[in-house]
Design an enzyme around this catalytic site. Structure first.
Site, short mmCIF file in Angstrom:
data_model
loop_
_atom_site.label_atom_id
_atom_site.label_comp_id
_atom_site.label_asym_id
_atom_site.label_seq_id
_atom_site.Cartn_x
_atom_site.Cartn_y
_atom_site.Cartn_z
N ASP A 66 3.72 -3.50 11.23
CA ASP A 66 2.33 -3.81 10.91
C ASP A 66 2.19 -4.42 9.51
OD1 ASP A 66 1.64 -2.88 13.36
OD2 ASP A 66 0.49 -1.15 12.66
N GLY A 67 3.00 -3.95 8.56
CA GLY A 67 2.90 -4.47 7.21
C GLY A 67 3.25 -5.94 7.12
N TYR A 183 -4.57 3.97 6.55
CA TYR A 183 -4.83 4.89 5.45
C TYR A 183 -6.18 5.57 5.61
CZ TYR A 183 -4.62 6.46 0.53
OH TYR A 183 -4.59 7.21 -0.61
N SER A 186 -5.87 8.68 7.57
CA SER A 186 -5.24 9.76 6.79
C SER A 186 -6.24 10.42 5.85
CB SER A 186 -4.06 9.21 5.98
OG SER A 186 -3.08 8.65 6.83
#
Length: 284
Positions: A66-67, A183, A186
């Protein structure tokens, strides 16, 4: 689709073996394909030389995770070329094709068995007392976080010019629906269908009762203003776009975030729903 461009993460595609295999397969089926081997200039962000991607490219195949796909999407924002992600890592939501399914995926591309999802992006403009200092886009999120030593950040968040809240927290995540499974999740943010158009605000470890995420309209403009510390000292924080592009913000600086007028096209080959993918990725 006739013309393809492959972007590979050299850390995950050793010797560019997978990229070369894809190129050979496509050429053997009468297509054209060029490989970007990730030789960016020193100090340059991203993997891609933008001027190498010709105007006739129909699809960009991204190898890594994904990055890698996030960085490629920002590198090539505005080119209106869809991306297919091939996952050479572990957990991936954007890179839907596994290493073992590459040939089947290429066959679907060749026979036009796909759909293209349009994903919204964010545009962030940061300002200091002299004016605008930086502008960048993000497909996943823009994260305001502390820089250097551990500290609580004091910042004000405005929506359409109206003060929403004064936060004392470790930071703030401003996310797209695509980034809701990153993120933002999270930090306790909601999971959102990635084709939606919404802006998500999720504080990071807020030191108050005001710690819940908020969902805003895509037409809204979010502004984060950096305050001084409780003792009056100058704060220094970072705004991080999709985990790569970074901008330093100090007390008195601000960043304005809104929906970008550019979108990212994601090639979807599977008929599996987002909810089923979510179930597989996150377990029962």
């Amino acid at each position: 689709m006739e013309h393809f461009y492959v972007i590979t993460n050299p850390m995950k595609d050793t010797g560019h073996r997978t990229a070369c295999s894809i190129r050979d397969y496509l050429i053997s089926h009468g297509k054209t394909c060029m490989i970007d081997i990730g030789t960016a200039k020193p100090g340059q962000e991203g993997y891609t030389y933008k001027d190498q991607v010709s105007e006739d490219v129909d699809c960009i195949i991204v190898l890594g995770g994904d990055g890698t796909l996030l960085q490629a999407a920002v590198d090539l924002a505005g080119r209106d070329i869809p991306f297919l992600g091939i996952n050479l890592g572990t957990l991936g939501f954007l890179a839907e094709v596994n290493r073992t399914d590459v040939e089947e995926a290429l066959g679907k591309l060749i026979h036009n068995e796909y759909v293209i999802e349009k994903r919204m992006m964010l545009l962030g403009k940061s300002y200091d007392r002299q004016g605008m200092k930086d502008k960048a886009r993000a497909l996943n999120d823009i994260v305001i976080t502390r820089k250097g030593s551990l500290q609580i950040i004091n910042f004000n968040v405005y929506v359409n010019g109206q003060l929403l809240h004064r936060y004392h927290a470790d930071g703030m995540i401003i996310s797209t629906p695509t980034g809701s499974t990153g993120y933002s999740l999270s930090a306790g943010g909601p999971i959102v269908e990635p084709k939606a158009r919404l802006i998500l605000l999720s504080p990071i470890c807020s030191h108050s009762m005001q710690s819940r995420s908020m969902v805003l309209s895509p037409e809204d403009t979010v502004m984060v203003e950096i305050e001084s510390t409780n003792s009056g000292e100058v704060q220094e924080v970072e705004a991080i776009f999709d985990g790569s592009h970074k901008v330093t913000l100090c007390t008195g600086d601000r960043i304005e975030i809104q929906e970008s007028n550019k979108t990212t096209g994601i090639v979807k080959l599977s008929q599996v729903s987002f909810l089923e993918v979510l179930h597989r990725k996150m377990g029962d």
